[in-house]
Design a protein around this motif. Structure first.
Motif, PDB file in Angstrom:
ATOM      1  N   ASP A   3       0.741  -1.189  -0.045  1.00  0.00           N
ATOM      2  CA  ASP A   3      -0.081  -0.073   0.001  1.00  0.00           C
ATOM      3  C   ASP A   3       0.703   1.224  -0.212  1.00  0.00           C
ATOM      4  OD1 ASP A   3      -2.158  -1.669  -0.089  1.00  0.00           O
ATOM      5  OD2 ASP A   3      -2.534  -1.702   2.216  1.00  0.00           O
ATOM      6  N   LYS A  31      -9.812  11.117  -3.561  1.00  0.00           N
ATOM      7  CA  LYS A  31     -10.742  10.152  -4.528  1.00  0.00           C
ATOM      8  C   LYS A  31     -10.444   8.969  -4.333  1.00  0.00           C
ATOM      9  CE  LYS A  31     -11.367  13.874  -7.812  1.00  0.00           C
ATOM     10  NZ  LYS A  31     -10.569  14.921  -7.300  1.00  0.00           N
ATOM     11  N   SER A  32      -9.241   8.305  -4.020  1.00  0.00           N
ATOM     12  CA  SER A  32      -8.959   6.773  -4.176  1.00  0.00           C
ATOM     13  C   SER A  32      -8.985   6.114  -2.597  1.00  0.00           C
ATOM     14  CB  SER A  32      -7.607   6.678  -4.492  1.00  0.00           C
ATOM     15  OG  SER A  32      -7.305   7.062  -5.797  1.00  0.00           O
ATOM     16  N   ILE A  73      -3.453   4.241   0.730  1.00  0.00           N
ATOM     17  CA  ILE A  73      -4.038   4.102  -0.525  1.00  0.00           C
ATOM     18  C   ILE A  73      -3.553   2.876  -0.837  1.00  0.00           C
ATOM     19  CG2 ILE A  73      -4.836   4.912  -2.720  1.00  0.00           C
ATOM     20  CD1 ILE A  73      -4.189   7.760  -1.658  1.00  0.00           C
ATOM     21  N   ALA A  77      -5.312   0.621  -6.342  1.00  0.00           N
ATOM     22  CA  ALA A  77      -6.095   1.833  -6.776  1.00  0.00           C
ATOM     23  C   ALA A  77      -5.249   3.054  -7.634  1.00  0.00           C
ATOM     24  CB  ALA A  77      -6.659   2.666  -5.432  1.00  0.00           C
ATOM     25  N   THR A  78      -4.304   3.361  -7.272  1.00  0.00           N
ATOM     26  CA  THR A  78      -3.327   4.232  -7.740  1.00  0.00           C
ATOM     27  C   THR A  78      -3.039   3.994  -9.267  1.00  0.00           C
ATOM     28  OG1 THR A  78      -1.522   3.566  -6.797  1.00  0.00           O
ATOM     29  CG2 THR A  78      -2.686   5.439  -5.934  1.00  0.00           C
ATOM     30  N   THR A  80      -4.738   1.695 -11.052  1.00  0.00           N
ATOM     31  CA  THR A  80      -5.832   1.813 -11.927  1.00  0.00           C
ATOM     32  C   THR A  80      -6.060   3.169 -12.679  1.00  0.00           C
ATOM     33  OG1 THR A  80      -7.003  -0.141 -10.581  1.00  0.00           O
ATOM     34  CG2 THR A  80      -8.557   1.235 -12.124  1.00  0.00           C
ATOM     35  N   GLU A  81      -5.901   4.156 -11.596  1.00  0.00           N
ATOM     36  CA  GLU A  81      -6.161   5.445 -12.255  1.00  0.00           C
ATOM     37  C   GLU A  81      -4.905   5.858 -13.333  1.00  0.00           C
ATOM     38  OE1 GLU A  81      -6.360   8.635  -9.515  1.00  0.00           O
ATOM     39  OE2 GLU A  81      -8.206   7.664  -8.565  1.00  0.00           O
ATOM     40  N   LYS A 122     -15.715   1.011 -13.975  1.00  0.00           N
ATOM     41  CA  LYS A 122     -14.930   1.612 -12.942  1.00  0.00           C
ATOM     42  C   LYS A 122     -14.832   3.417 -13.544  1.00  0.00           C
ATOM     43  CE  LYS A 122     -12.208  -2.011 -11.547  1.00  0.00           C
ATOM     44  NZ  LYS A 122     -11.035  -3.005 -11.538  1.00  0.00           N
ATOM     45  N   GLU A 127     -14.507  10.542 -14.491  1.00  0.00           N
ATOM     46  CA  GLU A 127     -13.077   9.811 -13.843  1.00  0.00           C
ATOM     47  C   GLU A 127     -12.032   9.884 -14.781  1.00  0.00           C
ATOM     48  OE1 GLU A 127     -16.793   8.447 -11.646  1.00  0.00           O
ATOM     49  OE2 GLU A 127     -16.237   8.554 -13.629  1.00  0.00           O
ATOM     50  N   ALA A 131      -8.297  11.433 -14.432  1.00  0.00           N
ATOM     51  CA  ALA A 131      -7.111  10.438 -14.753  1.00  0.00           C
ATOM     52  C   ALA A 131      -6.351  11.397 -15.925  1.00  0.00           C
ATOM     53  CB  ALA A 131      -7.548   9.336 -15.124  1.00  0.00           C
TER      54      ALA A 131
END
Length: 317
Positions: A3, A31-32, A73, A77-78, A80-81, A122, A127, A131
């Motif tokens: 993480d 946001k994440s 986080i 998640a990061t 994916t963005e 997603k 979004e 990004a």
């Protein structure tokens, strides 16, 4: 997979940020981070405003200094963005921008792209824009259009612009119209449909129902063909699926409408090369939230819609 631990943030609140609840402010900045974590750090007093603890309902003011504590986080998640910004469909949105300045962005949204994530998606337009533009401090939808509808979508780049534009929508001073290809020959004398609409909360299907909300749509015939009509349609109210349901109610459903359409018309227009909902938000007029100027913006139809109209004209000649 490890993480990521963020650093402490000290945010100086300016006039554009002022007036929002601290919980909403944090959720926009983080946001994440799961919503539950945002409320936990508030409850534990880890979030400070002017070095003092605050509750979730506290409204930040210009001049406040907000301390956002370190949060964890997940790397996924990061990632994916980061990866999503490289996807072709997301990157193509940059080419769909019709107008942009410091206050707002106007997009010609492609059909098939949702305006926001949810229901198993997603990423939506908002979004994707975040990004693509990680440096943007504020990006929020002013309004929404259906996933399969193409055309004009307003995105605010400042909170003050968001409030100003949404007030115009509420006060019905925003004027917009759509192009819709409907089944059959629409009577030129039918200029307005006033029929109350009721949404089923289970399946989101909308029907004309006397117990529904008052709804009004105005229509103008642009071109009539042997088995279809091209309409200019303006929703006076902003109900879910309003144009789609009102045209169906009139006996002229829109081409390739998977909820309210007619398979026979879909088959007919399919032979002309259509495979998407023929509903396009083509024009909008509003007052610029910063300058006060009257803005009029048009969004061209995509190649498929233009070709279908050309083929209908060729058949009629």
């Amino acid at each position: 997979m490890s993480d990521i631990r963020t650093q402490v943030q000290l945010v100086d609140v300016d006039a554009d940020m002022a007036g929002q609840r601290i919980d909403n402010f944090l959720r926009a900045r983080l946001k994440s981070v799961p919503k539950s974590v945002v409320y936990r750090i508030l409850r534990k007093g880890e979030v400070r405003v002017n070095k003092k603890r605050v509750k979730a309902e506290y409204k930040i003011a210009a001049g406040d200094v907000v301390r956002i504590p370190p949060v964890t986080i997940s790397e996924s998640a990061t990632k994916t963005e980061h990866v999503s910004a490289k996807l072709n469909k997301v990157a193509e949105l940059e080419h769909c921008v019709l107008y942009e300045d410091d206050h707002l962005l106007v997009l010609n949204k492609p059909s098939g792209t949702a305006v926001h994530g949810g229901s198993g998606l997603k990423f939506g337009v908002i979004e994707a824009l975040r990004a693509l533009r990680p440096q943007a401090r504020f990006l929020e939808l002013v309004h929404r259009i259906d996933r399969d509808t193409s055309g004009i979508l307003l995105v605010a780049k400042k909170r003050s612009a968001l409030r100003h534009l949404q007030a115009q929508f509420r006060e019905k001073t925003v004027h917009k119209y759509y192009y819709a290809l409907v089944m059959g020959v629409w009577k030129k004398s039918c200029h307005t449909i006033k029929a109350p609409l009721l949404k089923n909360d289970v399946n989101s299907i909308v029907r004309v129902n006397p117990n529904g909300k008052a709804s009004e749509t105005r229509f103008k015939v642009l071109e009539s063909f042997e088995e279809a009509t091209l309409l200019q349609t303006s929703p006076i109210t902003g109900r879910t699926h309003q144009i789609r349901v009102h045209t169906q109610y009139a006996g002229h459903p829109i081409a390739w409408d998977d909820r309210y359409g007619d398979p026979r018309f879909d088959a007919y227009t399919g032979k002309l090369g259509l495979n998407r909902l023929f509903l396009h938000a083509a024009h909008i007029r509003f007052t610029h939230p910063g300058t006060g100027d009257i803005m009029e913006i048009e969004a061209p139809m995509d190649r498929m819609l233009k070709q279908v109209i050309q083929k209908l004209r060729a058949q009629a000649s």
